[in-house]
Design a protein around this motif. Structure first.
Motif, short mmCIF file in Angstrom:
data_model
loop_
_atom_site.label_atom_id
_atom_site.label_comp_id
_atom_site.label_asym_id
_atom_site.label_seq_id
_atom_site.Cartn_x
_atom_site.Cartn_y
_atom_site.Cartn_z
N SER A 1 -6.81 -4.21 -3.07
CA SER A 1 -7.95 -3.87 -3.02
C SER A 1 -8.73 -4.31 -1.95
CB SER A 1 -8.84 -4.20 -4.55
OG SER A 1 -10.00 -3.90 -4.46
N GLY B 1 0.82 -1.19 0.05
CA GLY B 1 0.07 0.12 0.07
C GLY B 1 0.73 1.36 -0.19
N ARG B 2 2.13 1.26 0.20
CA ARG B 2 2.78 2.32 0.14
C ARG B 2 3.14 3.01 -1.20
NH1 ARG B 2 1.20 1.14 4.47
NH2 ARG B 2 2.13 1.06 6.39
N HIS C 1 1.82 3.43 -5.21
CA HIS C 1 0.78 3.33 -5.53
C HIS C 1 0.83 3.15 -7.19
CE1 HIS C 1 -1.25 4.05 -1.61
NE2 HIS C 1 -2.27 3.99 -2.25
N THR C 2 2.10 3.64 -7.64
CA THR C 2 1.79 3.74 -9.17
C THR C 2 3.30 3.34 -9.34
OG1 THR C 2 2.99 5.87 -9.07
CG2 THR C 2 0.44 5.79 -9.23
N LEU D 1 -7.94 -0.43 -5.85
CA LEU D 1 -7.37 0.97 -5.35
C LEU D 1 -5.95 0.90 -6.05
CD1 LEU D 1 -7.34 3.21 -3.66
CD2 LEU D 1 -6.25 1.71 -1.46
N ILE D 2 -5.23 0.02 -5.93
CA ILE D 2 -3.77 0.03 -6.65
C ILE D 2 -3.88 -1.11 -7.44
CG2 ILE D 2 -1.47 -0.11 -6.15
CD1 ILE D 2 -1.86 0.48 -3.50
N SER E 1 -13.46 2.52 0.82
CA SER E 1 -12.25 2.56 -0.14
C SER E 1 -12.72 2.01 -1.64
CB SER E 1 -11.30 1.45 0.48
OG SER E 1 -10.12 1.31 -0.34
N THR F 1 -4.19 -8.89 -2.57
CA THR F 1 -2.71 -9.14 -2.81
C THR F 1 -2.43 -10.37 -3.21
OG1 THR F 1 -2.09 -9.28 -0.48
CG2 THR F 1 -2.12 -7.12 -1.31
#
Length: 531
Positions: A327, A288-289, A291-292, A339-340, A335, A375
């Motif tokens: 997610s 989660g750190r 994101h892209t 999400l990522i 959320s 994940t």
């Protein structure tokens, strides 16, 4: 069905090899696995986190749809996971009908139970098939009692069986999340039971590093209001390292991303750094750190590189965490879904590339089976149920994409393939079932690279379903290692040899001769190992 034996051997005319050992699921009695990993070191390994926390109502532990249900109820609109497992490989005895969940075509959807040993062992077969080294088996410190203790003991025993049967490794990871003040003593009591009664550190498949069994303690120094203290964590690390009966371990500590700077997700307490210096391996939690893709590069330069420098200075080792995407919408509706994004594997591969390029020598892959937070890298479907609950998928990629990527990341880590920011092309040789493209005959390819150091790949084709045995022998005819020993469907395959023998020891430089033989075909190849 034809029996095929493929043997890398110093050829002796007329030599016959065969026999399939009977296989039990007892962790104590299983035969040694073909192509097993070297359990003596974490260096060069990709180790997955293995939650093993999923249960169904028919399980003996009586915990209902554990980790599937929301508020104890599993139905459309009330679930807490965002990926749906691909159940197409599972036997009927591994499928549990999820009430009310159906696919777009109206078919019943099924889930699995981590209490079913057949399924857990199947997961280890997938690890073997795709070259993933092993797992950290999660043991939730707040639940090592009552039904929770039974649940996680069952999972641990299944992991032991799977590791032995499929030549993988495992180690225990204690997750301290949820412990209250003064409860870290439960971890000590549990470890005494595992070592003293279950004898897990005597298991040949238990992961070791620097001649010591590895044990991980996750959840040290997070600034999210945990009740247990850093002083308790320090005492726990001291026990695992120094106790005269139950200590002597290589201790890995799972810490916040910003452990080194004592800010953000980390407590502002220098005792955290003291604990990291006492431990052997530092593993910051990165899920989660970034994101892209751009954030991965920034993260590598701003966090991983200085972390590695700190660890080098203090003589510690470093285990960075990679993850494929994220997610948790069904668990936390506020959320956003997906999400990522996974970006068809690019997000995960960029982490392997950047962290290995920064100097990482071992990788923690989050997670093998974590569908709650999206994940997971195991097989998940692109045809999830429809209705009140929404699910993310693998963006049309094959359901084994992330197993394969993790295996390729391990190859890049060990420098078996070149460091590259591009996902390697996936040839049919990397896919176990090639569908309609079946070979027309038997074929043994020249290993590549050749000469090689430290590892090489061996390709072969089989035109029909048959039993396959692949072994390595020295020039004097001594058996070095067995790589494959099972029935395979028609197809093209590739297997890796890491240049080590059955005991996990490096073989010396020399020439090894390969022989492929069946009742109607025989062919030999030379392979050269240079140290």
């Amino acid at each position: 069905m034809m029996r095929l034996t493929l043997t890398y051997f110093a050829c002796a005319a007329g030599a016959v090899f065969g026999g399939v050992p009977g296989m039990s699921l007892s962790a104590q009695n299983l035969p040694a696995s073909p192509g097993r990993v070297n359990t003596a070191t974490l260096t060069g390994k990709v180790m997955c986190g293995y939650q093993g926390w999923f249960a169904v109502p028919s399980d003996a532990i009586n915990r209902g749809w554990y980790h599937y249900a929301m508020g104890g109820v599993l139905e459309p609109g009330r679930c807490k996971f965002d990926l749906w497992p691909d159940m197409s490989d599972m036997g009927d005895d591994e499928k549990y009908a999820a009430p009310g969940f159906v696919t777009a075509s109206g078919e019943q959807a099924y889930l699995f139970s981590s209490q079913n040993r057949t399924t857990v062992v199947r997961h280890f077969r997938w690890m073997q098939d795709y070259g993933i080294d092993g797992v950290f088996v999660q043991r939730f410190a707040s639940e090592v009692r009552g039904a929770g203790l039974t649940q996680f003991n069952n999972v641990l025993e299944s992991c032991r069986a799977g590791a032995r049967l499929h030549g993988r490794s495992y180690a225990v990871m204690y997750d301290l999340s949820g412990l209250k003040l003064g409860q870290t003593s439960s971890v000590i009591a549990d470890w005494k039971m595992l070592v003293g009664t279950k004898k897990i550190t005597n298991d040949p498949t238990y992961q070791r590093h620097n001649d010591k069994p590895v044990v991980a303690v996750w959840g040290i120094g997070f600034s999210d209001g945990r009740q247990y203290t850093l002083q308790e964590c320090e005492a726990l690390v001291d026990f695992l390292k120094n106790d005269t009966t139950y200590g002597g371990c290589t201790v890995m500590v799972g810490v916040p991303t910003h452990w080194r700077t004592l800010e953000g997700d980390a407590v502002a307490d220098s005792l955290l750094l003291t604990i990291c210096k006492k431990a052997d391996i530092v593993s910051p939690w990165f899920v989660g750190r970034p994101h892209t893709l751009e954030a991965v590069s920034t993260h590598a330069e701003g966090v991983v590189v200085p972390d590695l420098a700190w660890c080098t200075y203090y003589g510690r080792e470093y285990l960075p965490v990679v993850f494929p995407g994220f997610s948790w919408h069904n668990m936390k509706p506020e959320s956003p879904m997906n999400l990522i994004p996974r970006l068809k594997g690019k997000f995960l591969w960029s982490q392997y590339y950047k962290y290995i390029g920064s100097g990482a020598t071992m990788i923690y892959q989050a997670m093998f089976d974590e569908i709650d937070e999206g994940t997971a890298i195991f097989k998940c479907t692109n045809d999830p149920p429809v209705g009140a609950s929404m699910f993310v998928d693998y963006e049309g990629q094959p359901t084994d994409t992330y197993l394969w990527l993790a295996g390729q990341g391990g190859r890049m880590l060990r420098r078996e393939v070149a460091l590259s920011d591009s996902i390697p092309p996936r040839s049919p040789a990397d896919v176990e079932d090639r569908g309609e493209e079946h070979p027309q005959g038997f074929q043994l390819d020249q290993n590549y690279p050749n000469p090689f150091n430290p590892g090489t790949q061996i390709g072969y084709e089989i035109p029909e379903d048959t039993f396959v045995d692949i072994s390595i022998y020295s020039l004097v005819g001594e058996k070095v290692a067995t790589l494959v020993n099972r029935t395979q469907p028609a197809g093209r395959y590739r297997i890796a040899w890491d240049g080590m023998n059955e005991e996990g020891l490096k073989m010396p430089s020399g020439v090894y001769v390969g022989r492929l033989h069946s009742s109607s075909y025989c062919m030999s190849k030379k392979m050269v190992l240079i140290r």
